[in-house]
Design an enzyme around this catalytic site. Structure first.
Site, PDB file in Angstrom:
ATOM      1  CE1 TYR A 166      -5.952   3.491  11.336  1.00 48.52           C
ATOM      2  CE2 TYR A 166      -5.168   3.740   9.086  1.00 48.52           C
ATOM      3  CZ  TYR A 166      -5.060   3.155  10.341  1.00 48.52           C
ATOM      4  OH  TYR A 166      -4.071   2.245  10.586  1.00 48.52           O
ATOM      5  CE1 TYR A 195       0.084   2.668   8.407  1.00 44.55           C
ATOM      6  CE2 TYR A 195      -1.394   4.009   9.725  1.00 44.55           C
ATOM      7  CZ  TYR A 195      -1.120   2.842   9.041  1.00 44.55           C
ATOM      8  OH  TYR A 195      -2.053   1.839   9.019  1.00 44.55           O
ATOM      9  CG  HIS A 227      -1.995  -1.015   1.189  1.00 42.70           C
ATOM     10  ND1 HIS A 227      -3.078  -1.000   2.013  1.00 42.70           N
ATOM     11  CD2 HIS A 227      -2.168  -2.080   0.366  1.00 42.70           C
ATOM     12  CE1 HIS A 227      -3.880  -2.015   1.713  1.00 42.70           C
ATOM     13  NE2 HIS A 227      -3.339  -2.692   0.731  1.00 42.70           N
ATOM     14  CE  LYS A 231       3.781   3.343  13.742  1.00 44.20           C
ATOM     15  NZ  LYS A 231       4.378   2.977  12.463  1.00 44.20           N
ATOM     16  N   PRO A 251      -4.336  -0.252  19.097  1.00 40.53           N
ATOM     17  CG  PRO A 251      -6.261  -1.424  18.495  1.00 40.53           C
ATOM     18  CD  PRO A 251      -5.574  -0.806  19.666  1.00 40.53           C
TER      19      PRO A 251
HETATM   20  C1  PHB Z   1      -5.468  -4.559  10.897  1.00 39.10           C
HETATM   21  O1  PHB Z   1      -5.425  -4.836   9.695  1.00 39.10           O
HETATM   22  O2  PHB Z   1      -5.860  -5.388  11.749  1.00 39.10           O
HETATM   23  C2  PHB Z   1      -5.106  -3.204  11.352  1.00 39.10           C
HETATM   24  C3  PHB Z   1      -4.536  -2.314  10.457  1.00 39.10           C
HETATM   25  C4  PHB Z   1      -4.222  -1.034  10.867  1.00 39.10           C
HETATM   26  C5  PHB Z   1      -4.476  -0.653  12.175  1.00 39.10           C
HETATM   27  C6  PHB Z   1      -5.016  -1.545  13.074  1.00 39.10           C
HETATM   28  C7  PHB Z   1      -5.332  -2.826  12.667  1.00 39.10           C
HETATM   29  O3  PHB Z   1      -4.213   0.617  12.557  1.00 39.10           O
END
Ligand code: PHB
Ligand code: APR
Length: 392
Positions: A201, A384, A72, A298, A294
Site C-alpha cells: 500500500y 486488517y 501472507h 473488507k 476497497p
Molecule cells: C485485491 O487484491 O484486489 C485487493 C487487495 C487488497 C485491497 C484491495 C484489493 O485492499
C-alpha cells in the site's frame, strides 16, 4: 415452487449462504439476474481474512483454497523513501490469504452443482413480496420467459448494491448512511509475476498506488485516479509509468516488473450502510446492505461474515424453532459492519491524496505511527487480519 429460504443474488454471499444452509438440511432456491458464466468470470477482490478461510474450510469448500492460496504474514506500507512490513502473525497471531473472489465463486458453484441445489440464472424482474407477512415470496421471469413464483419462510437479499431487496424495506423503517470519496481506483490485471511477496500500500504525492496479486504469474495493481476518469485516457505505457513512479518511491533499487495488461477498469469508492439488516421476513446480507471502499479489502470478508451469522440464525429458527439469533442478526452483523466501515474509511482517507499539504503531513504522521508504535501496529493488524465472527 416452495422452499424454506428464497435467496436473491448468486454472488459470494448468496452462493455461500445457500451452501451453509444446505449443510444444515435447510432448503433454498437462488434467483440470479446474470448468467452463471458471467458470475464466474467477474474480477473482484482477492484478500481473505483468516476467519473467512475458516468459514470456507468448515463448509467443505476450502480444498482448492488450501492448495492454491498464498498465505501472507502481513502487508507493506510505504511512502517516499520508506517501505515497512507490518507482520500480522507476530502482532495478532493471524495471517491473511490471497485467493481471488473469482476462484472462491467457482468453488461454491461447483459445490452447489454437486449437491444439485436449485438455481435460476438470467432471471429478470426479480421482486420480493409480502416480507411484512408470514407468507413472503419472490416473483421473476425465468430465462425461458416464463413467470415464476417461489414461496418461502424467509427471503434473503444477497443482490448487491443495485439489487431490489433493499428497496423492499419501507422507507420509514430504513436508514441510510453514506460517504462518497473524491477519487476512484484504476484497477489493472497484468500477466506478470508480482514484484513483491506481499501486498504494498503506497502513499505518494501523485496519489495512492497498490500492488496486489492473483497468482505467481498474475499481478493486480491499482492507481488513485479522479472519479470521472476515462479508462481510454490510460494507455498501458501511462499506467506502467505511474505505477513505477508511485510504487518505486518506497525503496531504492526496487523494480516493478511490467507485462501485458489484460483488464482495466475504474472502480468508484463509496461507504454505504443501510439499517436494519432485517425487516420482517426479509434479511439483507453483503453488498445489498453495505458497501465499503476497497482499501483494506473488507467487502468480500464482510459478506462472508454476514452469511455465516445468518446461516446459524436461520438454521436455529427454521430447523429448531428458536428465533433469538434471527432477532439478533441485524445488530450483531452491524457491529462488525461499522468496525470495517471505520477501518476502510480510515485506510482510504490516510492513503489517498486529497485536501492540502497540511492533510498530507497528518496522513504521513498517521502512517509513521502505525510502523513506529507496537500499539498502533497491533490495532492496524487486528482490523486488517479480521475480527471474530460470532453472536454475543
Ligand atoms: C485485491 O487484491 O484486489 C485487493 C487487495 C487488497 C485491497 C484491495 C484489493 O485492499
Ligand atoms: N435480481 C437477481 N439478482 C441480482 C439482481 C436482481 N435484480 N441485481 C443484482 N443481482 C445479483 C448480481 O448479479 C450479483 O451476482 O446479485 C449478486 C450480488 O453479488 P455481489 O455484488 O458480488 O455482492 P455480494 O454477494 O454481497 O458480495 C459482496 O463481493 O463482489 C464483491 O464488492 C463485493 O466484495 C464484495 C462482495
Amino acid at each position: 415452487m416452495r422452499t424454506q429460504v428464497a435467496i436473491i443474488g448468486a454472488g459470494p454471499a448468496g452462493l455461500l449462504l445457500s451452501h451453509l444452509l444446505g449443510l444444515q438440511g435447510i432448503g433454498s432456491v437462488l434467483v440470479e439476474r446474470q448468467s452463471a458464466d458471467h458470475v464466474r468470470s467477474r474480477i473482484r477482490a482477492g484478500m481473505l481474512e483468516s476467519g473467512t478461510v475458516d468459514v470456507l474450510t468448515r463448509a467443505g469448500v476450502g480444498e482448492r483454497l488450501a492448495a492454491e492460496a498464498d498465505h501472507h504474514r502481513g502487508v507493506y506500507l510505504q511512502w517516499p523513501g520508506e517501505r515497512h512490513h507490518v507482520d500480522f502473525v507476530d502482532l495478532v497471531g493471524r495471517s491473511v490469504s490471497v485467493y481471488g473472489q473469482t476462484e472462491m465463486t467457482k468453488d461454491l458453484m461447483a459445490a452447489r452443482e454437486e449437491a444439485g441445489r436449485p438455481a435460476f440464472y438470467q432471471a429478470s424482474e426479480v421482486t420480493p413480496h409480502g416480507v411484512d407477512t408470514d407468507r413472503p415470496h419472490v416473483t421473476f421471469t425465468d430465462s425461458d420467459g416464463a413467470s415464476q413464483r417461489v414461496d418461502a419462510d424467509v427471503v434473503v437479499g444477497c443482490d448487491g448494491f443495485h439489487g431490489p431487496s433493499r428497496r423492499a424495506v419501507p422507507g420509514q423503517h430504513q436508514r441510510v448512511w453514506e460517504r462518497t470519496y473524491p477519487f476512484a481506483w484504476l484497477g489493472v490485471l497484468a500477466d506478470v509475476a508480482p514484484s513483491t511477496d506481499e501486498l504494498i500500500y503506497a502513499w505518494h504525492p501523485d496519489g495512492f498506488a497498490m500492488h496486489s496479486m492473483r497468482s505467481a504469474t498474475v499481478s493486480r495493481l491499482y492507481l488513485q485516479v479522479r472519479p470521472d476518469e476515462d479508462v481510454a485516457d490510460w494507455s498501458d505505457d501511462r499506467i506502467w509509468a505511474a505505477l513505477t513512479t508511485r510504487l518505486g518511491a518506497g525503496r531504492e533499487g526496487w523494480e516493478l516488473g511490467t507485462g501485458p495488461i489484460t483488464d482495466k477498469s475504474v472502480l468508484p469508492m463509496r461507504s454505504f450502510v443501510t439499517t436494519p439488516m432485517r425487516h420482517g421476513r426479509l434479511f439483507l446480507a453483503g453488498d445489498a446492505a453495505h458497501i465499503v471502499p476497497p482499501t483494506g479489502a473488507k467487502g468480500l470478508n464482510l459478506a462472508v461474515a454476514d452469511v455465516s451469522l445468518l446461516a446459524d440464525a436461520l438454521t436455529a429458527w427454521l430447523r429448531d424453532g428458536r428465533e433469538e439469533l434471527a432477532d439478533a442478526y441485524s445488530d450483531t452483523a452491524l457491529r462488525r459492519v461499522w468496525r470495517c466501515t471505520h477501518f476502510s474509511w480510515w485506510m482510504t482517507n490516510t492513503f489517498h491524496r486529497h485536501g492540502d499539504d497540511f492533510d498530507a503531513q497528518l496522513q504521513l504522521s498517521q502512517l509513521r505511527r502505525v510502523v513506529d508504535s507496537e500499539a498502533a501496529a497491533t490495532e492496524f493488524a487486528d482490523n486488517y487480519a479480521g475480527l471474530p465472527i460470532r453472536f454475543g
